[in-house]
Design a protein around this motif. Structure first.
Motif, PDB file in Angstrom:
ATOM      1  N   ALA A 144       1.143  -1.336  -0.267  1.00 32.27           N
ATOM      2  CA  ALA A 144      -0.394  -0.334   0.182  1.00 32.27           C
ATOM      3  C   ALA A 144       0.818   1.744  -0.078  1.00 32.27           C
ATOM      4  O   ALA A 144       1.739   1.230   1.019  1.00 32.27           O
ATOM      5  CB  ALA A 144      -0.684   0.102   0.622  1.00 32.27           C
ATOM      6  N   THR A 181      -4.718  -1.204  -8.320  1.00 36.68           N
ATOM      7  CA  THR A 181      -4.364  -1.907  -6.997  1.00 36.68           C
ATOM      8  C   THR A 181      -3.681  -2.421  -6.769  1.00 36.68           C
ATOM      9  O   THR A 181      -2.470  -2.571  -7.162  1.00 36.68           O
ATOM     10  CB  THR A 181      -4.429  -3.658  -8.642  1.00 36.68           C
ATOM     11  N   GLU A 182      -3.632  -2.243  -5.042  1.00 30.11           N
ATOM     12  CA  GLU A 182      -3.122  -2.198  -3.713  1.00 30.11           C
ATOM     13  C   GLU A 182      -2.904  -3.259  -3.849  1.00 30.11           C
ATOM     14  O   GLU A 182      -4.185  -3.965  -3.498  1.00 30.11           O
ATOM     15  CB  GLU A 182      -3.014  -1.262  -2.885  1.00 30.11           C
ATOM     16  N   LEU A 183      -2.037  -3.605  -2.795  1.00 27.63           N
ATOM     17  CA  LEU A 183      -2.060  -4.690  -1.694  1.00 27.63           C
ATOM     18  C   LEU A 183      -1.435  -5.868  -2.326  1.00 27.63           C
ATOM     19  O   LEU A 183      -2.236  -7.139  -2.290  1.00 27.63           O
ATOM     20  CB  LEU A 183      -2.706  -4.695  -0.957  1.00 27.63           C
ATOM     21  N   ALA A 184      -1.471  -6.268  -3.346  1.00 27.58           N
ATOM     22  CA  ALA A 184      -1.121  -7.426  -4.277  1.00 27.58           C
ATOM     23  C   ALA A 184      -0.670  -8.059  -4.033  1.00 27.58           C
ATOM     24  O   ALA A 184      -0.913 -10.414  -3.540  1.00 27.58           O
ATOM     25  CB  ALA A 184      -0.716  -7.212  -5.937  1.00 27.58           C
ATOM     26  N   THR A 186      -1.045  -9.405  -0.980  1.00 24.79           N
ATOM     27  CA  THR A 186      -1.531 -10.396   0.473  1.00 24.79           C
ATOM     28  C   THR A 186      -1.479 -11.901  -0.666  1.00 24.79           C
ATOM     29  O   THR A 186      -2.174 -12.580   0.664  1.00 24.79           O
ATOM     30  CB  THR A 186      -2.625  -9.582  -0.072  1.00 24.79           C
ATOM     31  N   ARG A 195      -4.678  -8.496   4.764  1.00 28.72           N
ATOM     32  CA  ARG A 195      -4.838  -7.285   4.480  1.00 28.72           C
ATOM     33  C   ARG A 195      -5.651  -7.768   3.048  1.00 28.72           C
ATOM     34  O   ARG A 195      -6.052  -6.979   2.691  1.00 28.72           O
ATOM     35  CB  ARG A 195      -3.557  -6.332   4.265  1.00 28.72           C
ATOM     36  N   ARG A 196      -6.055  -8.985   2.915  1.00 29.81           N
ATOM     37  CA  ARG A 196      -6.466  -9.420   1.671  1.00 29.81           C
ATOM     38  C   ARG A 196      -8.083  -8.656   1.298  1.00 29.81           C
ATOM     39  O   ARG A 196      -7.915  -8.677   0.051  1.00 29.81           O
ATOM     40  CB  ARG A 196      -6.975 -11.000   1.590  1.00 29.81           C
ATOM     41  N   HIS A 199      -6.607  -5.727   0.196  1.00 30.32           N
ATOM     42  CA  HIS A 199      -6.384  -6.219  -1.216  1.00 30.32           C
ATOM     43  C   HIS A 199      -7.815  -6.014  -2.478  1.00 30.32           C
ATOM     44  O   HIS A 199      -7.599  -5.418  -3.422  1.00 30.32           O
ATOM     45  CB  HIS A 199      -5.553  -7.177  -1.487  1.00 30.32           C
ATOM     46  N   GLU A 200      -8.840  -6.826  -2.197  1.00 30.77           N
ATOM     47  CA  GLU A 200      -9.449  -7.087  -3.267  1.00 30.77           C
ATOM     48  C   GLU A 200     -10.431  -5.712  -2.961  1.00 30.77           C
ATOM     49  O   GLU A 200     -11.059  -5.591  -4.390  1.00 30.77           O
ATOM     50  CB  GLU A 200     -10.930  -8.465  -2.540  1.00 30.77           C
ATOM     51  N   SER A 202      -9.029  -2.466  -3.162  1.00 27.05           N
ATOM     52  CA  SER A 202      -8.365  -2.190  -4.256  1.00 27.05           C
ATOM     53  C   SER A 202      -9.432  -2.851  -5.428  1.00 27.05           C
ATOM     54  O   SER A 202      -8.948  -1.253  -6.505  1.00 27.05           O
ATOM     55  CB  SER A 202      -7.118  -1.671  -3.807  1.00 27.05           C
ATOM     56  N   ARG A 203      -9.095  -3.769  -5.895  1.00 26.18           N
ATOM     57  CA  ARG A 203      -8.786  -3.863  -6.950  1.00 26.18           C
ATOM     58  C   ARG A 203     -10.308  -4.303  -7.893  1.00 26.18           C
ATOM     59  O   ARG A 203     -10.635  -3.424  -8.238  1.00 26.18           O
ATOM     60  CB  ARG A 203      -8.282  -5.757  -7.181  1.00 26.18           C
TER      61      ARG A 203
END
Length: 217
Positions: A144, A181-184, A186, A195-196, A199-200, A202-203
């Motif tokens: 992030a 998309t952030e936190l890939a 995870t 933090r998945r 991520h989802e 954000s996607r």
């Protein structure tokens, strides 16, 4: 009819930046059925690094006050420069012809991939303006890095591209759209598994923004 140039830079065949960039392009193509769509995959077909002959082309353009890309060919005076121009010309022609440029890029080591940087170096000349074109950057990154996050100061991906487009190509902020998309990571890093959900989310936000961007261009 309008033209869209779509650049992919991810080394992954299945990537979040490719996914978002594809959504932008698909929405644009649906809105412009008669438009021209040009796709260049910088990871699968890498652009060579610039060499000394390219620097000589730049020096000539600068010394002679050439700002029209249609006249850059005038800088070619030697066989080495001709070879350098043979690399530049198709890339530059695609860029200059585009009304919209979609750049789909991951973050690698806090910045953009070498594949994208090589393309930028090849098509960029002194005092070159691309004002009047729209740019959409569809990015992805493992962590992030947005405003307010602890790692925001390490973001040399979005900040670099914003500064470059504005500072070198004279593209105003209102002609740029950034979505990502952030936190890939995870999905692969146990330390980030908690933090998945972020991520989802954000996607999902990135894909929705991608559709809106493509429809509005």
């Amino acid at each position: 009819m309008p033209t869209l140039l779509h650049l992919d830079a991810s080394a992954r065949r299945q990537s979040f930046s490719r996914e978002a960039g594809d959504v932008v392009a698909a929405a644009w193509r649906a809105s412009h059925p008669g438009g021209t769509y040009v796709h260049r995959d910088l990871a699968r077909t890498p652009v060579p690094q610039i060499g000394e002959a390219w620097t000589e082309l730049c020096d000539y353009v600068l010394e002679n006050g050439i700002t029209d890309p249609a006249r850059y060919r005038d800088a070619v005076r030697t066989p080495a420069q001709a070879a350098a121009w043979d690399v530049v010309e198709p890339l530059l022609s695609e860029l200059v012809a585009a009304d919209v440029v979609v750049i789909a890029t991951p973050m690698y080591n806090y910045s953009v991939p070498a594949s994208l940087k090589a393309w930028i170096d090849q098509v960029t000349f002194p005092r070159m303006s691309l004002a009047g074109r729209r740019f959409v950057v569809a990015y992805a990154r493992g962590g992030a890095y947005g405003p307010g996050s602890p790692r925001h100061t390490y973001d040399h991906q979005e900040r670099y591209l914003r500064d470059f487009l504005a500072g070198h190509f004279a593209v105003p902020e209102e002609a740029m759209t950034f979505l990502g998309t952030e936190l890939a990571n995870t999905l692969t890093d146990p330390a980030l598994a908690g933090r998945r959900g972020a991520h989802e989310a954000s996607r999902a936000d990135a894909l929705a923004a991608a559709r809106r961007a493509g429809e509005s261009l």
